[in-house]
Scaffold this motif. Sequence first.
Motif, short mmCIF file in Angstrom:
data_model
loop_
_atom_site.label_atom_id
_atom_site.label_comp_id
_atom_site.label_asym_id
_atom_site.label_seq_id
_atom_site.Cartn_x
_atom_site.Cartn_y
_atom_site.Cartn_z
N ASP A 1 51.66 67.19 5.22
CA ASP A 1 52.62 68.13 5.78
C ASP A 1 52.43 69.49 5.12
N TYR B 1 52.76 72.48 6.33
CA TYR B 1 53.43 73.66 6.88
C TYR B 1 54.90 73.79 6.50
N SER B 2 55.54 72.73 6.07
CA SER B 2 56.97 72.84 5.83
C SER B 2 57.23 73.75 4.63
#
Lengths: 462, 275, 325
Positions: free
Chosen positions: B43, B45-46
């Motif tokens: 993940d 992009y968070s």
Amino acid sequence: MIRIRNGLLLIGFACLISGVLFGLFSKQHVTLPTGRQEVVFWHFWGGRDRSVVDHVVQQFNDSQNQFFVRAVAMPGNNLQAKLFLAVTGGDPPDLVNQDDPILADWAQRGVIQPIETIAKSEEIAKLDRWMFQPAQRLSKVNNRYYAICNGLDIRALYYNKTLLEQEGLQPPRTLQDLDQIAAKLTPDAATARAMGLYAYLPDSRRLWAWGYVFGGQFYDATKGLAQVDSGPIQQATRWMADYGLRYGPDNLAAFRQADQSLPGKPFPLLPIQPESMVGRYGLIMDGQWRTRDIVEFTSKRRERGLPCPEFGVCPLPSPTVPMVQGRSQAGWVNGNFFVVPAGANCPEGAWEFMQFWIGLNQPKWAAQTCAAGGWIPVSQQVVETETFQRFLIQNPLFATFVELANSPNQFPTPVVPGAAMFKRTVEAAAYEAMSHPEESVTPILKQANQRIQLRLERARSQ
Amino acid sequence: MNQRGLKTICLYLTAWFMAALFSLPLLMMISGSLKSAEQLTRDPYSLLPAEWNWSNFPEALSSMPFFVYLSNTLLLCFGCVIGTTLSCALAAYGLSRVSWPGRNWMFGLVIATMLLPWHITMIPRFVLLSELGLYNSLWAIVLPTFLGEAFFIFLLRQFFMTIPEQLLDAGRIDGLSHWGLFWKIVIPLSKPALATVALFQFVTTWNDFGGPLLYLNDPKKFPLAYGLERFVSSYGDQTHLLLAAATLFTIPMIIIFFLAQKTFIQGISTTGIKG
Amino acid sequence: MPKNSNHHSEARAGWLFSMPWILGFLALFVWPFTASVWWSFCQYDLINSPEWVGWENYSRLTREAREQQGFGQALTNTLYYSLLSVPLSVVMGILLAVLLSARLRGQAIYRTLIFLPSVIPVVAASVLWLWLLDPQSGLVNYLLSWIGIPPQNWLNQARSAFSLETIGVLQNYTTGEPLKLLGSKDALILMTLWGVGNFVVIYLAAISDIPKSLYEAAEIDGASPGRKLLHVTLPMLSPVIFFNLVMGLIRSVQTFTSVYVLSEGTGAPGGSLRLISLELFLSAFSDLEMGYASAMALLLFIGLTLATTILFRTSRYWVHYRMAA
């Protein structure tokens, strides 16, 4: 205004205090044992290789009462520039380990010392008998040892065995097999995108390897002529560019991102997602250090109870079409080598350490180092030690590379002054050819050849 | 009226959008430095890490001699700031408050050196400093700052010119020489400008990469900027550690910026306008 | 009150105060410059003594410029980067400054956020952008996908968007294929634009110096915001724009650290990040050709001087200096 001034004063003060404090701190480095001569040793290993190097150094230091090696890690691409600056700056190390094609330039300009000025003549004679041929090619300039190769980098073709078996395919024995596998698995870019995988993509930097596989030589040493535009190399380039035709040159570029086949960069043959069975390629040319990645990957998957694909490795497949005199067990070989800079304080200590590392007198030590680092020894004598044989049994993939290390068809970048430019220009020409796969490769190679020839002549005139 | 409201909303939206766009990379760097390697691939992009992985920082710190690098950076910064402020203030005084025949001509030369790219002098400078035995010494980077830097001389000169002549005349009546005028009147009055110079030099030295690349060969003498590049070379695949190291390297600059925001902004804007 | 009439001691004081700089000028500029000029006619490796070769280095430079190899490629790369990044920085800087000078609540916050990237050390910024621009998992491509732009290759692609090759790509374009136009130099430009805050601050200060009366007069004449920008703000900003053009040009031509870190000192892919500064460093200290590198540096200097002179010459047509009050 006052607040800002105070802030600045505070920063200045903090700098002063901490600078002085840390400055004092950093003075406490490893102290030289009394009665020992220090040998300053530069190398570029970082990450996990670093601890192997530190271990060799420690073993050497423990075995010595005359010399003491201090290892300095200098990771990065421009170690040769760093060394050159150090020699001209008047503060060179005693020993450097390198893998860039600069040996002949340095020898010619007197940046490094010939080994025979340090070693005894019987030791030199022993090296000639003892060392693998590719390792000797990497160590000599005009038939004189200017370096001591201490580890070979051999490239071969890795493949995802599980994937090939699923598709009912065998690992490639000939270049035509390889092409067929590519055509079957990913006939075009759209399929490749859908699968998230390319069966095989040639890397422009590997024209060196494929050129030799196609039976070519980039340089004629007897005439002193570059022959980058010779028949076999044109055929090899054409063959690589044809992959650009198949998939489109831009798609090649996107997928090449992590191909930097350097230790430390991820190995694109391995799946990234936990449930996936394929990486970004079906087959890929890479060096022996990747076997370690595969071992780690496999054990990690097993630990987590995930399914794990099987991988294999084979020599670069050679072409068997008419008109091509391909070579088997061929490829481009590179390696790490030691050099002693001009103006080194302790060349004798450097030579002691080199012998220790390659195992000239005690192959057992070298075998341990090679096994720990996953490095290819430079002599059959080291390969045959019990320690190394045990390592090979544990790492069957590695055996292919060791076999190739003794092959007469493994050639390095020509060891001539201007070799760095030679290497760069050939790679750039391949890149150019692959970026314009619809055009003929001949003019690109011809132009590259001309420029290389000019460079070689300029180097000779110096 | 309605149209006006719409316009204001548009302005606000654009302003927020641009501010977000510019700060996003920084936020990503900080959030990335708090994600574990596995989290980063799963993940990337968070903005908020699923779990805060503080261990990246100690791990990055222990993967390189961070504090040695930091101390070298600080020593360099300290030396260069002293060197630049002193030499540039002296030269700027000589070129503004002393009237002598060669003055304007000399000032022209100062400006001319600003246009000279560093490439031209790089090789001979290297030869010169190594001949002086300064190769692999922090002095190779510090010493040249004691010999003035055109841009800062220019900046200080502009400031010194604004000091009223009457103040200096008053000093002269008190029997002050130029040396006395410089230390007792000009320097105390020029603290904001000197602070600007010191601050800019600090930032420049903190960021300097070319100097250490050329002159330093002992890791015990490397400053952070160069050490970080070395770190990139040897830990290329450990993005989480790279980001943590980059964050550690950047945060002092951000803190300094917030502490001395006014000096920064004033410094930059005056240099721009007076040009 | 008469000034100090002792010219002799004035002159001595002047020289003495300027002495550090004069020493620096002689040791760090005059001598290096002279040596560079001399070496540019020699073959020299810093180890063996220089050997006179006449114009050979220069003819090699011109040949390479023709063939677009080595220096030629570096020159094209540098021109591409400078000619795009400098004007774009100016335009973007002005637009942002105009936006940020509008009276908005939270103005200080926007200003700080936009300025902040320009204080990030280049090495750290390069590390960061290497990650953000990753073609597979980078944030930039992810954001682009939101607005329907296909993933770009950025730092992995030698071909840049505004190049002749792009025309070929567009001609061969078949629908459905993702178009990959942006390459490594475009990535570098993007990174440069991120640090535009420095320029914004300068424009902001200049805008705040523009007398309100000018805008009021324009409003009385019924000028639209666009016309105000065109006829009041821009002319009043022109000296600053000029300054930023010159400084931006000098800065962009000297860009070194970012390309070094982004390409790990190689200028890859395909030499597309070999700006002149990197080419020069590598020629000198990697290929050990000081003479050639010196010749290249001199040509760069001459080019830069010419460009600056041209800018100065044209400046009188578009730069409006306000009368000093």
